[in-house]
Motif scaffolding. Sequence first.
Motif, PDB file in Angstrom:
ATOM      1  N   MET A  10       0.840  -1.191   0.000  1.00 49.59           N
ATOM      2  CA  MET A  10       0.000   0.000   0.000  1.00 49.59           C
ATOM      3  C   MET A  10       0.880   1.248   0.000  1.00 49.59           C
ATOM      4  SD  MET A  10      -2.964  -1.306  -0.097  1.00 49.59           S
ATOM      5  CE  MET A  10      -3.860   0.248   0.006  1.00 49.59           C
ATOM      6  N   SER A  11       0.499   2.217  -0.800  1.00 42.99           N
ATOM      7  CA  SER A  11       1.318   3.413  -0.948  1.00 42.99           C
ATOM      8  C   SER A  11       0.450   4.658  -0.980  1.00 42.99           C
ATOM      9  CB  SER A  11       2.110   3.360  -2.256  1.00 42.99           C
ATOM     10  OG  SER A  11       2.894   2.207  -2.343  1.00 42.99           O
ATOM     11  N   TRP A  12       1.103   5.771  -0.685  1.00 42.00           N
ATOM     12  CA  TRP A  12       0.525   7.100  -0.894  1.00 42.00           C
ATOM     13  C   TRP A  12       1.396   7.820  -1.919  1.00 42.00           C
ATOM     14  CZ3 TRP A  12      -4.063   8.851   0.804  1.00 42.00           C
ATOM     15  CH2 TRP A  12      -4.673   8.190   1.881  1.00 42.00           C
ATOM     16  N   TYR A  13       0.754   8.375  -2.916  1.00 40.04           N
ATOM     17  CA  TYR A  13       1.390   9.210  -3.915  1.00 40.04           C
ATOM     18  C   TYR A  13       0.777  10.602  -3.823  1.00 40.04           C
ATOM     19  CZ  TYR A  13       3.424   5.196  -6.419  1.00 40.04           C
ATOM     20  OH  TYR A  13       4.152   4.088  -6.774  1.00 40.04           O
ATOM     21  N   ARG A  14       1.438  11.559  -4.445  1.00 36.36           N
ATOM     22  CA  ARG A  14       0.863  12.894  -4.543  1.00 36.36           C
ATOM     23  C   ARG A  14       1.219  13.513  -5.894  1.00 36.36           C
ATOM     24  NH1 ARG A  14       4.481  16.144   0.004  1.00 36.36           N
ATOM     25  NH2 ARG A  14       6.444  16.248  -1.193  1.00 36.36           N
ATOM     26  N   GLN A  15       0.368  14.425  -6.301  1.00 38.08           N
ATOM     27  CA  GLN A  15       0.602  15.133  -7.550  1.00 38.08           C
ATOM     28  C   GLN A  15       0.228  16.592  -7.373  1.00 38.08           C
ATOM     29  OE1 GLN A  15      -1.307  13.465 -11.031  1.00 38.08           O
ATOM     30  NE2 GLN A  15       0.171  14.446 -12.371  1.00 38.08           N
ATOM     31  N   ALA A  16       1.226  17.443  -7.523  1.00 39.86           N
ATOM     32  CA  ALA A  16       1.011  18.884  -7.446  1.00 39.86           C
ATOM     33  C   ALA A  16       0.735  19.415  -8.851  1.00 39.86           C
ATOM     34  CB  ALA A  16       2.242  19.555  -6.854  1.00 39.86           C
ATOM     35  N   PRO A  17       0.099  20.573  -8.962  1.00 32.54           N
ATOM     36  CA  PRO A  17      -0.208  21.132 -10.285  1.00 32.54           C
ATOM     37  C   PRO A  17       1.049  21.292 -11.117  1.00 32.54           C
ATOM     38  CG  PRO A  17      -1.400  22.306  -8.591  1.00 32.54           C
ATOM     39  CD  PRO A  17      -0.462  21.379  -7.879  1.00 32.54           C
TER      40      PRO A  17
END
Length: 119
Positions: free
Chosen positions: A34-41
């Motif tokens: 299980m992972s958390w990713y993020r994406q900024a504009p």
Amino acid sequence: QVQLVESGGGLVQPGGSLRLSCTASGFPFSASVMSWYRQAPGKERELVALIGSAGSSRNYSDSVKGRFTISIDNAKNTVALQMDSLKPEDTAVYYCNARRRSPTFYDYWGQGTQVTVSS
């Protein structure tokens, strides 16, 4: 039916904390990474933290190490991300991911939750 439902995002001031939660169903949760990713504009999606199946190991990106903590509750099929000492550069949409390579490959994503760090 596979579901990954994130919650806990919002607006927080720099230095504050938020706790994200992702509740999963429809696949063998305890056998998944299980992972958390993020994406900024304007930026590519990046890995923030991952936890091995049944919590066997944890890894963090250098940008969040020491500030974020990933945890898992196999009884509730939930993975959480505790985010402390938040910075404006942590602002992004955060996504929960479930992945397994064998014996059956799958790669599932949640819909994302917005985190905004601003004064």
